[in-house]
Write an enzyme that holds these catalytic residues in place. Structure first.
Site, PDB file in Angstrom:
ATOM      1  N   SER A 161       0.839  -1.189   0.000  1.00 52.14           N
ATOM      2  CA  SER A 161       0.000   0.000   0.000  1.00 52.14           C
ATOM      3  C   SER A 161       0.882   1.251   0.000  1.00 52.14           C
ATOM      4  O   SER A 161       1.755   1.395  -0.854  1.00 52.14           O
ATOM      5  CB  SER A 161      -0.949  -0.037   1.202  1.00 52.14           C
ATOM      6  OG  SER A 161      -1.926   0.965   1.116  1.00 52.14           O
ATOM      7  N   ASP A 217       4.048  24.070  -2.753  1.00 50.71           N
ATOM      8  CA  ASP A 217       5.463  23.943  -3.111  1.00 50.71           C
ATOM      9  C   ASP A 217       6.037  22.588  -2.697  1.00 50.71           C
ATOM     10  O   ASP A 217       7.221  22.477  -2.382  1.00 50.71           O
ATOM     11  CB  ASP A 217       6.281  25.081  -2.479  1.00 50.71           C
ATOM     12  CG  ASP A 217       6.236  25.077  -0.948  1.00 50.71           C
ATOM     13  OD1 ASP A 217       5.399  24.346  -0.378  1.00 50.71           O
ATOM     14  OD2 ASP A 217       7.042  25.791  -0.327  1.00 50.71           O
ATOM     15  N   HIS A 253      -7.251  -5.434  -1.390  1.00 45.63           N
ATOM     16  CA  HIS A 253      -6.069  -4.588  -1.200  1.00 45.63           C
ATOM     17  C   HIS A 253      -5.082  -5.178  -0.191  1.00 45.63           C
ATOM     18  O   HIS A 253      -3.886  -4.900  -0.248  1.00 45.63           O
ATOM     19  CB  HIS A 253      -6.522  -3.201  -0.740  1.00 45.63           C
ATOM     20  CG  HIS A 253      -5.418  -2.231  -0.512  1.00 45.63           C
ATOM     21  ND1 HIS A 253      -4.682  -1.678  -1.536  1.00 45.63           N
ATOM     22  CD2 HIS A 253      -4.901  -1.710   0.640  1.00 45.63           C
ATOM     23  CE1 HIS A 253      -3.780  -0.851  -1.045  1.00 45.63           C
ATOM     24  NE2 HIS A 253      -3.884  -0.855   0.277  1.00 45.63           N
TER      25      HIS A 253
END
Length: 430
Positions: free
Chosen positions: A146, A355, A408
């Site tokens: 993951s 940023d 998952h």
């Protein structure tokens, strides 16, 4: 670096504490501790074995706490020393939570500190630890599941010279897509999981609708005092993408009501279960960092909240049963969850930050020489398979396994088989 060892049947565990810079670009600024636990099979305790470093899923989760050699550890310990990292800010690694947040200063100082808890900083921590444990020229293997796979991909981008092999389970990240793109891709899959859930447990639609009717009064409180809103109730869908997730939700709903003096009322058992499932008290960094882990040179600005509006199924005032949401993080969570409330101002600053440095280097990945393998879970609810396949095509030499055998959490449910296959793929044995 302190070392303390103890033993479990078949395995020796040694605890390590490492001191690393908060900001690797400014190592004199501040220092934090990163905790790691070394594991080696008892029968191989004195052998000179290669290292395998494990990157936990998350973000914001401590490494697994082993009780033996179960799951993927059994395969890993056959021929490796394993190092389990508590990624910075989690577990025993200079933890960041509502009890320690005050030490960081005001909201802007908190946001600045938290900004140094993404995959790039985690990888640079690992590099400091590698040099200390095995020397500048030493190399080790890495295994990430993951979000841990995101970290491994960042490792291949920033410091491939420290790697022997790389293994990724359910965690090939999008290289350029932002949080908004990711949630737009995964939201239809969440809607589909809801359809499948109510198809498996049709009576739960009536129960969930009845819960909504109670919650609309606005007077329901969880045991610790947090309000239980409709939208918080909807977040119970976060586990619909893992093995047993449907059953977890079903068993919670089946005990939702008990007879009260004025008719059926929400049970204490149900409310306690909802609180446990929806509170971030144990892992607040998961919520704080969930969108920033996708940011590179752009702000997320609470992407999941914007994308949610594009999917009427997630309307908190549905005509029928609710559509539960996935692992997305929404800004109102920092108002309704007491564990997150102290982070609200800092989280808003992080959401507006534009940023963020790059996490991946596609050009370097195209010339990758590190043997690596990855498994992509075709129906993954959390990590979009299309983006994962695009990334797989970018990483030179990566051997790929695509399967719908698992959800998952395949590497947790059948870890020994999953890791064994990845090792064989990377080594050209399959």
């Amino acid at each position: 670096m302190r070392r303390r060892s103890h033993r479990l049947p078949g395995v020796v565990l040694t605890d390590h504490d490492f001191e690393v810079p908060l900001d690797h670009a400014d190592p004199e600024r501040a220092r934090i501790t990163v905790f790691a636990r070394e594991l080696v099979a008892t029968r191989r305790e004195l052998d000179d074995l290669p290292w395998l470093v494990y990157f936990q899923g998350g973000p914001g989760h401590e490494a697994l706490r082993p009780s033996g050699t179960d799951a993927w550890l059994g395969r890993a310990l056959e021929d490796h020393r394993v190092l389990l990292l508590d990624q910075r800010g989690t577990g025993r690694s200079s933890p960041v939570n509502r009890q320690t947040l005050w030490r960081l200063g005001d909201a802007r100082a908190q946001a600045d500190h938290l900004a140094h808890h993404r995959a790039d900083a985690i990888v640079r921590d690992a590099e400091c630890i590698r040099r200390e444990l095995i020397g500048e020229s030493g190399k080790w293997s890495v295994f990430g599941e993951s979000f841990g796979g995101f970290c491994v991909t960042t490792y291949l981008s920033l410091a491939p010279g420290g790697l022997r092999e790389a293994f990724i389970a359910g965690g090939l990240p999008p290289l350029t897509a932002g949080a908004e793109d990711v949630y737009r891709a995964t939201s239809p899959r969440v809607v589909e999981r809801n359809r499948r859930f109510f198809s498996r447990y049709p009576d739960d639609a009536e129960v969930a609708s009845a819960v909504l009717s109670v919650l609309r009064s606005g007077a329901v409180r969880l045991p610790a005092g947090d309000p239980l809103s409709v939208r918080r109730f909807q977040t119970l869908g976060t586990r619909l993408g893992v093995s047993g997730g449907f059953e977890h939700l079903h068993y919670l709903l089946e005990g939702a009501f008990v007879p009260g003096p004025d008719g059926p009322e929400l049970s204490e058992r149900f409310l306690r279960g909802v609180e446990t499932a929806t509170s971030f008290a144990a892992n607040p960094l998961y919520a704080v960092l969930h969108e920033p882990i996708y940011c590179q040179g752009a702000a997320s600005r609470w992407a999941a909240e914007r994308v949610r509006a594009e999917f009427p199924a997630f309307d908190p005032e549905p005509a029928g049963p609710p559509c539960f949401t996935g692992e997305m993080i929404y800004p109102w969570m920092f108002e309704e969850d007491a564990a997150l409330a102290p982070f609200q101002a800092a989280a808003n600053l992080l959401a507006d930050r534009d940023d963020w440095p790059a996490l991946y280097d596609p050009e370097r990945l195209r010339t990758n020489e590190v043997p690596c393998a990855a498994v992509v879970y075709h129906d993954d609810m959390y990590v979009d398979a299309a983006y994962s396949l695009e990334t797989a095509r970018t990483i030179a030499g990566l051997r790929l396994w695509i399967t719908n055998e698992y959800e998952h959490d395949g590497s947790r449910r059948d870890g020994e088989r999953v890791l064994a296959r990845l090792i064989d793929l990377a080594r050209g044995e399959r």
